[in-house]
Scaffold this active site. Sequence first.
Site, PDB file in Angstrom:
ATOM      1  N   GLU A 177       0.965  -1.127  -0.071  1.00 25.29           N
ATOM      2  CA  GLU A 177      -0.045   0.118  -0.110  1.00 25.29           C
ATOM      3  C   GLU A 177       0.741   1.237  -0.048  1.00 25.29           C
ATOM      4  O   GLU A 177       1.219   1.780   1.230  1.00 25.29           O
ATOM      5  CB  GLU A 177      -1.044   0.011   1.182  1.00 25.29           C
ATOM      6  CG  GLU A 177      -1.853   1.459   1.195  1.00 25.29           C
ATOM      7  CD  GLU A 177      -2.891   1.365   2.497  1.00 25.29           C
ATOM      8  OE1 GLU A 177      -2.636   0.467   3.211  1.00 25.29           O
ATOM      9  OE2 GLU A 177      -3.436   2.172   2.586  1.00 25.29           O
ATOM     10  N   LYS A 219      -2.503  -1.836  -3.286  1.00 23.86           N
ATOM     11  CA  LYS A 219      -3.322  -0.936  -2.767  1.00 23.86           C
ATOM     12  C   LYS A 219      -3.135   0.430  -2.877  1.00 23.86           C
ATOM     13  O   LYS A 219      -2.403   0.992  -2.105  1.00 23.86           O
ATOM     14  CB  LYS A 219      -3.606  -1.513  -1.043  1.00 23.86           C
ATOM     15  CG  LYS A 219      -4.680  -0.510  -0.352  1.00 23.86           C
ATOM     16  CD  LYS A 219      -5.186  -1.115   0.970  1.00 23.86           C
ATOM     17  CE  LYS A 219      -5.730  -0.281   1.644  1.00 23.86           C
ATOM     18  NZ  LYS A 219      -6.570  -0.753   2.878  1.00 23.86           N
TER      19      LYS A 219
HETATM   20  P1  13P Z   1      -9.314   4.179   4.108  1.00 23.66           P
HETATM   21  O1  13P Z   1     -10.023   3.777   3.023  1.00 23.66           O
HETATM   22  O2  13P Z   1     -10.150   5.074   5.139  1.00 23.66           O
HETATM   23  O3  13P Z   1      -8.284   5.195   3.461  1.00 23.66           O
HETATM   24  O4  13P Z   1      -8.516   3.245   4.791  1.00 23.66           O
HETATM   25  C1  13P Z   1      -7.914   2.270   4.162  1.00 23.66           C
HETATM   26  C2  13P Z   1      -6.591   2.074   4.578  1.00 23.66           C
HETATM   27  O5  13P Z   1      -6.381   0.675   4.960  1.00 23.66           O
HETATM   28  C3  13P Z   1      -5.452   2.855   4.560  1.00 23.66           C
HETATM   29  O6  13P Z   1      -4.596   2.159   5.380  1.00 23.66           O
END
Ligand code: 13P
Length: 355
Positions: A177, A219
Site C-alpha cells: 500500500e 493497494k
Molecule cells: P481508508 O479507506 O479510510 O483510506 O483506509 C484504508 C486503509 O487501510 C488505509 O491504510
Amino acid sequence: MHLQSLATGAAALVEDGKGILAADETAGTLTKRFEQLKITSTPETRRDYRELLFTAPGASKFISGAIMYDETIHQLATSGKKLVDALCDQGIIPGIKVDTGAKPLAGFQEETITEGLDGLRERLQRYREIGARFAKWRAVIRIGDHLPSEHCINANAHALGRYAALCQEQDIVPIVEPEVLMDGAHTIERCNTVTGRMLQAVFNELYQQGVSLEGMLLKPNMVVPGNNCPRKASVTEVAETTLECLLRHVPAAVPGIVFLSGGQSDVVATAHLDAINKLARSKPWKISFSYGRALQDMALATWLGNNQNCNAAQQAYLNRAKCNAAASVGKYTEALEKEGSRGIAGTHRSEREDD
Ligand code: 13P
C-alpha cells in the site's frame, strides 16, 4: 517460496464482485474516530464495534477479506469465540496490518518512513499461526511544493519490498500500500505524476527483492486532485487519469488492485471505483476496494457505541459493501444506492491519524 498458495490466496481476495474491509485502525486512530461521535473507547467497545462488522450476516457475499489490527486479532467475540474464527466462520479471510506506523523521516522534515521491519519475520509466523492469511503495510507519501523527495519515495518503496518478501516467505499474501495523500491544494495532474513515480519505485523494489507479483495485491490511492485544489475533477476524469496511471506503472502479472478510499466520501469512493471498472473493460488485473472509512463511516455513525443499534449499523455496513461490490464489476447504479440507506454525501471525511 509458496508460489502456488500465494497466487491462490491473492486471487481469492479479488474474487469477482468482492472486496476487502480495512478495519485495521490502530487503537489510537479508532479512539479519535470514536471521540468525534462521543463513543467511549476501551478494548471492549473497540471489540464490540469490530465484532458487529465481522459478524454482519451475509457480508461474505460482498467481502472477501478483512484486515485487523494487532489488538483485534487477539480478541474474543462476546460468544467467547476468537474474532478471527468469527471471520472464518463467515467465509471471510483474516488479514493483519503489520507495519508499526509512519514515523518522521530523519533529515527530511514533513516526510515519513513506515516502520515495522524489526522482528517482522517472527511476528508474521505468529500471525499465521493465529490465522492471518494476508497482511498490509502502508507507506505514506505527501505532496507539497517540494515534496515528495526522491529519498522518501525510495526509502518507503524499499521497506515495502522488504515487507512483501518476508510475507511471501511465510506464505502470507502481502498487500502493498503506497498511499499518496489527497491532503493539499495540488492538481490531479500532480497527483498523477507523483503516484506514477511512487508506483515505479515500488515495482522496481519488488522486482529487485524477488517478490512474486502473482502472489500479492496492490493497494494504491486513486488519482484525484488535493482536497484544497480549486479545480475539482469529474468522476470520469478521475477514472480516466487513475486508469492511465495504473496501466503505465502496474505490471499485468499483479492479480488485483484494491483501492484505499483515502478520505473520499463513501458515495464518491463507490462512484469512482465503478467508473474505473466501466472504463476498463479489458484490463490485466481485477480492480476492487479495500476501504476503511468509505465502508465504515455510516456504520459507525449508526452504532454510536450503543449495542441496541447493532442491527442498523450492520445494515448500513452491508449496504455500502453491496454498492462497492457492484462497483467492483462496474455494475453500481443510483437505484442500488437508493435501495440502501443514504450514504454520507458531500465533503464529510474523517482524518487518518497515527497509522
Ligand atoms: P481508508 O479507506 O479510510 O483510506 O483506509 C484504508 C486503509 O487501510 C488505509 O491504510
